[in-house]
Design a protein around this motif. Structure first.
Motif, PDB file in Angstrom:
ATOM      1  N   ALA A 201      -6.720  36.539  10.754  1.00 55.12           N
ATOM      2  CA  ALA A 201      -8.866  36.255  10.648  1.00 55.12           C
ATOM      3  C   ALA A 201      -8.574  37.157  11.038  1.00 55.12           C
ATOM      4  O   ALA A 201      -8.421  38.540  11.677  1.00 55.12           O
ATOM      5  N   THR A 202     -10.120  37.039   9.638  1.00 51.02           N
ATOM      6  CA  THR A 202     -10.472  38.701  10.015  1.00 51.02           C
ATOM      7  C   THR A 202     -11.647  38.465  11.205  1.00 51.02           C
ATOM      8  O   THR A 202     -11.800  38.014  12.140  1.00 51.02           O
ATOM      9  N   ASP A 203     -12.034  39.683  12.142  1.00 53.69           N
ATOM     10  CA  ASP A 203     -12.328  39.972  13.029  1.00 53.69           C
ATOM     11  C   ASP A 203     -14.563  39.763  12.719  1.00 53.69           C
ATOM     12  O   ASP A 203     -15.363  39.683  13.739  1.00 53.69           O
TER      13      ASP A 203
ATOM     14  N   ALA B  63     -14.003  35.178  16.406  1.00 53.73           N
ATOM     15  CA  ALA B  63     -12.963  34.820  15.848  1.00 53.73           C
ATOM     16  C   ALA B  63     -12.015  35.098  16.947  1.00 53.73           C
ATOM     17  O   ALA B  63     -11.080  34.628  17.381  1.00 53.73           O
ATOM     18  N   ARG B  64     -12.633  36.163  17.834  1.00 54.92           N
ATOM     19  CA  ARG B  64     -11.604  36.816  19.086  1.00 54.92           C
ATOM     20  C   ARG B  64     -11.389  36.081  20.354  1.00 54.92           C
ATOM     21  O   ARG B  64     -10.275  35.039  20.620  1.00 54.92           O
TER      22      ARG B  64
ATOM     23  N   LEU C 103      -9.549  33.149  19.086  1.00 56.09           N
ATOM     24  CA  LEU C 103      -7.787  32.947  18.914  1.00 56.09           C
ATOM     25  C   LEU C 103      -7.013  33.792  20.421  1.00 56.09           C
ATOM     26  O   LEU C 103      -5.785  34.276  20.703  1.00 56.09           O
ATOM     27  N   SER C 104      -7.920  33.581  21.533  1.00 55.45           N
ATOM     28  CA  SER C 104      -7.647  34.771  22.850  1.00 55.45           C
ATOM     29  C   SER C 104      -6.309  34.271  23.007  1.00 55.45           C
ATOM     30  O   SER C 104      -5.762  34.991  23.398  1.00 55.45           O
TER      31      SER C 104
ATOM     32  N   ILE D  80      -5.593  39.714  14.405  1.00 57.13           N
ATOM     33  CA  ILE D  80      -6.753  39.540  13.583  1.00 57.13           C
ATOM     34  C   ILE D  80      -6.937  40.944  13.029  1.00 57.13           C
ATOM     35  O   ILE D  80      -6.247  41.447  13.424  1.00 57.13           O
TER      36      ILE D  80
ATOM     37  N   ALA E 194      -2.369  42.724   7.456  1.00 59.41           N
ATOM     38  CA  ALA E 194      -2.259  41.468   8.515  1.00 59.41           C
ATOM     39  C   ALA E 194      -1.188  39.578   8.568  1.00 59.41           C
ATOM     40  O   ALA E 194      -0.367  39.665   9.145  1.00 59.41           O
TER      41      ALA E 194
END
Length: 388
Positions: A327-329, A333-334, A337-338, A345, A357
């Motif tokens: 994924a892009t940032d 998103a973070r 996906l953490s 990312i 990526a």
């Protein structure tokens, strides 16, 4: 029996509409009478609304859709045809234009409207920020409590800040679909922060995993990297960057195919771009699908190349499958996906960043996912709102 009404633009095949269906599925049904009022009563997901939902069209907006979309052109056309009664409407538009908000035009369009002919315990605009629907819920509908759902990063939203402030003046609770999007909203509108909460979009893992076993027309090729992206094909969703990344991968000897599930305003341009890159045989277009999950299940890598989001529901859905995720940032998103072991990312929003990526993710194993809870804690906020 409590009466609740939601407002939406439409029920097109999109993230907001899919999140709304998840919301309906998760809501407590006892002692609730649920209504939905549409700006435009159409879309691929309209057929999926439960039978118990009462469907309405916001007639003043629907009948004036040409004017709302193209006010000058529509007025000139009417005058040429001798319809001079459109001039007062255009004057209201000019007054709104000069004021930098939509108050005057909303007042004019909604004059004499009966606000769906009933009173509600709760009115919710589920498509915020929206200069018409926010006003409709905040100022026009007769309701004891009012709420709104913000699905976007408002720093990338082109609605008038003045219009948003005016609409939110009568809103009791403002729900934003990710923590980061909420922080951005509160920085832009600090006076509204006390009424603002995070409420993640709701998905149904059982339904998604069951639907993923159904047939589809995707045939993953062996010996290549099958990359899947699901979503509306538009500039902000980043599909052109994804195509350029795949072109870069293939040019450097990494055989990859991009499977695009979705449709939108940028679809034709993406097809031309793939041809210009000389990789049109490596880009597969499947169109919009009400059931994209068989495609996700067949992916070697799931790619979300968006330039901005609020809380990406397709990313939440992709987490139910075991393929690595890139994924892009974008906003949210973070935090989404953490806890994902095999997620990457991208360093930036460039094709090069995406390609790097993807190569990193390609080295990661598939990983079993534990679905997010179907009923998040934030649902209590809605239940409390309905109970007051």
């Amino acid at each position: 029996m409590k009466r609740i009404v939601f407002t939406l633009d439409h029920m097109n095949v999109g993230g907001v509409e899919k999140a709304f269906l998840g919301m309906l599925d998760a809501m407590p049904k006892d002692n609730l009478e649920i209504h939905v009022a549409f700006f435009v009563p159409e879309g691929g997901f309209l057929q999926y609304l439960p039978e118990y939902v009462h469907i309405h069209t916001i007639e003043p907006y629907y009948k004036n859709m040409d004017f709302i979309t193209h006010p000058v052109r529509t007025t000139l056309r009417d005058i040429i045809r001798g319809r001079f009664n459109s001039i007062p409407r255009f004057m209201a538009f000019l007054k709104s234009k000069l004021a930098g908000d939509k108050v005057a035009i909303n007042r004019y369009l909604l004059r004499g409207d009966d606000a769906l002919g009933m009173e509600f315990d709760v009115a919710i605009n589920y498509a915020s920020p929206h200069e018409y629907l926010d006003y409709y819920v905040g100022h026009h509908l007769r309701a004891a409590s009012r709420a709104t759902w913000i699905h976007f990063d408002v720093s990338r939203c082109y609605n008038s800040a003045k219009s948003i402030r005016q609409a939110m003046h009568h809103i009791d609770r403002i729900f934003v679909v990710s923590d980061r999007a909420r922080r951005i909203f509160c920085e832009k509108f600090p006076e509204l922060s006390a009424r603002t909460r995070t409420f993640h979009n709701i998905i149904s893992p059982e339904m998604i995993l069951n639907d993923s076993t159904k047939p589809c027309d995707m045939r993953p090729e062996k010996g290549v990297l099958n990359i899947v992206t699901v979503g509306r094909i538009s500039v902000e969703k980043g599909q052109r960057d994804a195509i350029a990344a795949v072109a870069r991968l293939n040019a450097t000897g990494h055989r990859a195919i991009l499977h695009l599930v979705g449709n939108g305003t940028d679809a034709a341009a993406c097809r031309r771009f793939a041809m210009d890159c000389g990789i049109d045989d490596c880009i597969k277009f499947y169109g919009a699908k009400t059931n994209p999950y068989p495609y996700m299940a067949r992916a070697d890598i799931y790619l979300q190349p968006s330039r901005h989001e609020g809380y990406c529901i397709t990313l939440a859905e992709a987490k139910l499958f075991d393929a690595p995720i890139v994924a892009t940032d974008f906003t949210g998103a973070r935090e989404q996906l953490s806890q994902r072991a095999n997620a990457v990312i991208a360093e930036d929003f460039t094709p090069e960043g995406l390609a790097n990526a993807i190569l990193k993710a390609a080295q990661m194993p598939r990983a079993h996912s534990i679905p997010d809870g179907r009923y998040p804690d934030e649902m209590l906020e809605l239940i409390n709102l309905l109970s007051n």
